[in-house]
Design an enzyme around this catalytic site. Structure first.
Site, PDB file in Angstrom:
ATOM      1  NE  ARG A  59      -3.365   0.345   2.772  1.00 18.15           N
ATOM      2  CZ  ARG A  59      -3.355   0.853   4.008  1.00 18.15           C
ATOM      3  NH1 ARG A  59      -2.845   0.165   5.006  1.00 18.15           N
ATOM      4  NH2 ARG A  59      -3.840   2.058   4.228  1.00 18.15           N
ATOM      5  CG  HIS A  63      -1.461   5.118   0.339  1.00 20.23           C
ATOM      6  ND1 HIS A  63      -2.081   5.533   1.498  1.00 20.23           N
ATOM      7  CD2 HIS A  63      -2.271   4.143  -0.180  1.00 20.23           C
ATOM      8  CE1 HIS A  63      -3.206   4.858   1.676  1.00 20.23           C
ATOM      9  NE2 HIS A  63      -3.331   3.995   0.669  1.00 20.23           N
ATOM     10  CG  ASP A  64       5.689   7.516  -3.241  1.00 19.62           C
ATOM     11  OD1 ASP A  64       5.763   8.665  -2.757  1.00 19.62           O
ATOM     12  OD2 ASP A  64       6.478   7.094  -4.107  1.00 19.62           O
ATOM     13  CB  VAL A  67       0.299  11.897  -2.960  1.00 17.62           C
ATOM     14  CG1 VAL A  67       0.469  13.345  -2.502  1.00 17.62           C
ATOM     15  CG2 VAL A  67      -1.002  11.321  -2.406  1.00 17.62           C
ATOM     16  N   GLY A  69       3.083  11.584  -7.626  1.00 18.80           N
ATOM     17  CA  GLY A  69       3.751  10.590  -8.457  1.00 18.80           C
ATOM     18  C   GLY A  69       4.651   9.679  -7.643  1.00 18.80           C
ATOM     19  CG  ASN A  90      -0.634   8.263   3.682  1.00 21.93           C
ATOM     20  OD1 ASN A  90      -1.088   7.336   3.016  1.00 21.93           O
ATOM     21  ND2 ASN A  90      -0.246   9.404   3.144  1.00 21.93           N
ATOM     22  CG  HIS A 188      -8.064  -3.986  -0.915  1.00 22.73           C
ATOM     23  ND1 HIS A 188      -9.226  -3.264  -1.145  1.00 22.73           N
ATOM     24  CD2 HIS A 188      -7.076  -3.051  -0.801  1.00 22.73           C
ATOM     25  CE1 HIS A 188      -8.957  -1.965  -1.174  1.00 22.73           C
ATOM     26  NE2 HIS A 188      -7.661  -1.823  -0.977  1.00 22.73           N
ATOM     27  CB  THR A 189      -5.623 -10.658  -2.027  1.00 22.13           C
ATOM     28  OG1 THR A 189      -5.611 -12.033  -1.628  1.00 22.13           O
ATOM     29  CG2 THR A 189      -4.226 -10.316  -2.523  1.00 22.13           C
ATOM     30  CG  ASP A 239      -8.624 -12.505   1.131  1.00 24.29           C
ATOM     31  OD1 ASP A 239      -9.593 -13.214   1.465  1.00 24.29           O
ATOM     32  OD2 ASP A 239      -7.886 -12.780   0.173  1.00 24.29           O
ATOM     33  CB  SER A 242      -6.159 -16.283   2.500  1.00 19.89           C
ATOM     34  OG  SER A 242      -7.069 -15.513   1.735  1.00 19.89           O
ATOM     35  CG  ASP A 247      -5.794 -15.956  -1.795  1.00 23.18           C
ATOM     36  OD1 ASP A 247      -6.375 -14.850  -1.783  1.00 23.18           O
ATOM     37  OD2 ASP A 247      -5.777 -16.722  -0.820  1.00 23.18           O
TER      38      ASP A 247
END
Length: 320
Positions: A59, A63-64, A67, A69, A90, A188-189, A239, A242, A247
Site C-alpha cells: 500500500r 499511496h506514494d 500523491v 507521483g 496514511n 486487498h487480498t 481478506d 488468507s 490469492d
C-alpha cells in the site's frame, strides 16, 4: 536522415515516453548490478520476522504514487507533522523502518545510486512474491522528490468510502483505466484495515441505525463482533482467512457481497469491473497474477522524476 530512419527515431522516442519517461528494467545494471538482490536479501529476512508487513508495504507504494507521483514523498518526515505520512489516510501505513533498513544496505554497497522511490517499487513487488503472488519485472530509474504535503493526500488518495464513479475518475486522472482499478483493488487480498475505515457500513448507514444493505448481513454480524461503535484501533483482515496469501479470494468475497470497503463493493456497479471479478472468481484467478504485475508497472510510471531532476536521498526520511 532517411525517411525510414526518421520513422524509427520517432518510434523510439514515443516508446521511450510510453515506457515511463526514462524508466527501464535493469536501470542499475552498471551502477549497482546487485541492487534488487540486496533489496530481496533484506526483505527475505524481514518477512521471516513479520510477513504481516507485506500488505502495508504494498500500500505504501500505491499511496506514494497517487500523491505527486512515484517519487518517494510518502517517506519524508516533517517536524511540523504536515508531511504525507502524517495525513489520516496514511496513519495506518507501517514499515517505514524496513525501507530505511533496505536503504542502509544499498548505501553500504552502492552509495548515492538507488533512489528511495525505486526501493518502494521493488519492495512492493517483493511483498507480492513473498505472499505467493507472481513475480514481475520492476522498471527502475526514478529519482526522489523533495516535497511532501499532507493536504495533497486529501485530494489525491481515494477514500475507502468512494463510489464507482469517483474510483474510475480518480484512476483515470492518473492514467489508469477500469481494468487497472479492479486489478489493483485485488491488492486487498493481503493486509488488514482499521475498523474506522469501514464502520460507517456497519452502524447508522442511512441515519436509521442500519447497516449498508449492499453488504451480506452475515458478514455485517461478524464484523460487528470485531468492531464496536467508534473503534479506532482494532485491525480486521481485508481478506479473512488468507490475509497473508496473495490469492484470488478477494474477488470471490466481493462477488458474495463481502467486500470490506464501500470501494470494494462498488466494483460490482460497473460492467467491466464486475465481469473481471466474476471471471477471476470462477476460474481461480488464472490471469490475475499476470494482470497485477502489468498494472503495478503501469502505476509505477505515474509522475516519475528521472534524469537529473530531483535527488537520490541518502536517507529516505529526509532530503539531502
Amino acid at each position: 536522415m532517411s525517411t525510414f530512419a526518421k520513422v524509427v527515431c520517432c518510434l523510439v522516442l514515443v516508446l521511450g515516453v510510453a515506457n515511463g519517461q526514462g524508466l527501464k528494467v535493469g536501470f542499475y545494471e552498471r551502477t549497482c548490478p546487485n541492487a534488487e538482490a540486496i533489496v530481496n536479501e533484506v526483505m527475505t529476512t524481514v518477512f521471516k520476522e513479520a510477513l504481516s508487513l507485506s500488505g502495508p508495504l504494498l500500500r505504501m507504494h500505491f499511496h506514494d504514487c497517487f500523491v505527486r507521483g512515484c517519487e518517494g514523498s510518502i517517506l519524508l518526515n516533517s517536524s511540523t507533522h504536515t508531511a504525507e505520512k502524517d495525513s489520516p489516510p496514511n496513519l495506518s501505513l507501517r514499515g517505514y523502518q524496513v525501507i530505511d533498513r533496505v536503504k542502509a544496505a544499498l548505501e553500504k554497497k552502492c552509495p548515492g545510486i538507488v533512489s528511495c522511490a525505486d526501493i518502494l517499487a521493488i519492495v512492493a513487488r517483493d511483498s507480492v512474491v513473498a505472499t505467493g503472488g507472481k513475480f514481475y519485472n520492476v522498471e527502475t530509474g526514478r529519482r526522489d522528490g523533495n516535497v511532501s504535503s499532507l493536504s495533497e493526500t486529501l485530494t489525491n488518495l481515494l477514500p475507502p468510502t468512494a463510489n464507482i464513479t469517483t474510483l474510475i475518475a480518480g484512476f483515470s486522472a492518473k492514467g489508469l483505466n477500469v481494468i487497472d482499478l479492479v486489478v489493483l483493488s485485488g491488492g486487498h487480498t493481503i493486509g488488514t484495515s482499521h475498523c474506522s475505515s469501514f464502520s460507517n457500513r456497519l452502524y447508522n448507514f442511512t441515519g436509521k441505525n442500519d447497516a449498508d444493505p449492499s453488504m451480506d448481513p452475515k458478514y455485517v454480524k461478524e464484523l460487528k463482533k470485531r468492531c464496536k461503535i467508534n473503534d479506532q484501533t482494532t485491525l480486521v483482515e481485508m481478506d479473512p482467512g488468507s490475509d497473508r496469501k496473495f490469492d484470488v479470494d478477494y474477488f470471490t468475497l466481493v462477488t458474495k457481497r463481502r467486500g470490506l470497503f464501500t470501494s470494494d463493493q462498488a466494483l460490482l456497479k460497473n460492467t467491466v469491473t464486475s465481469a473481471y471479478l466474476t471471471a477471476q472468481s470462477n476460474n481461480g484467478g488464472s490471469t490475475f497474477g499476470h494482470d497485477f504485475g502489468v498494472s503495478m508497472v503501469k502505476m509505477g510510471r505515474i509522475g516519475v522524476i528521472t534524469g537529473s531532476a530531483g535527488q537520490i536521498r541518502k536517507f529516505c526520511y529526509k532530503n539531502n
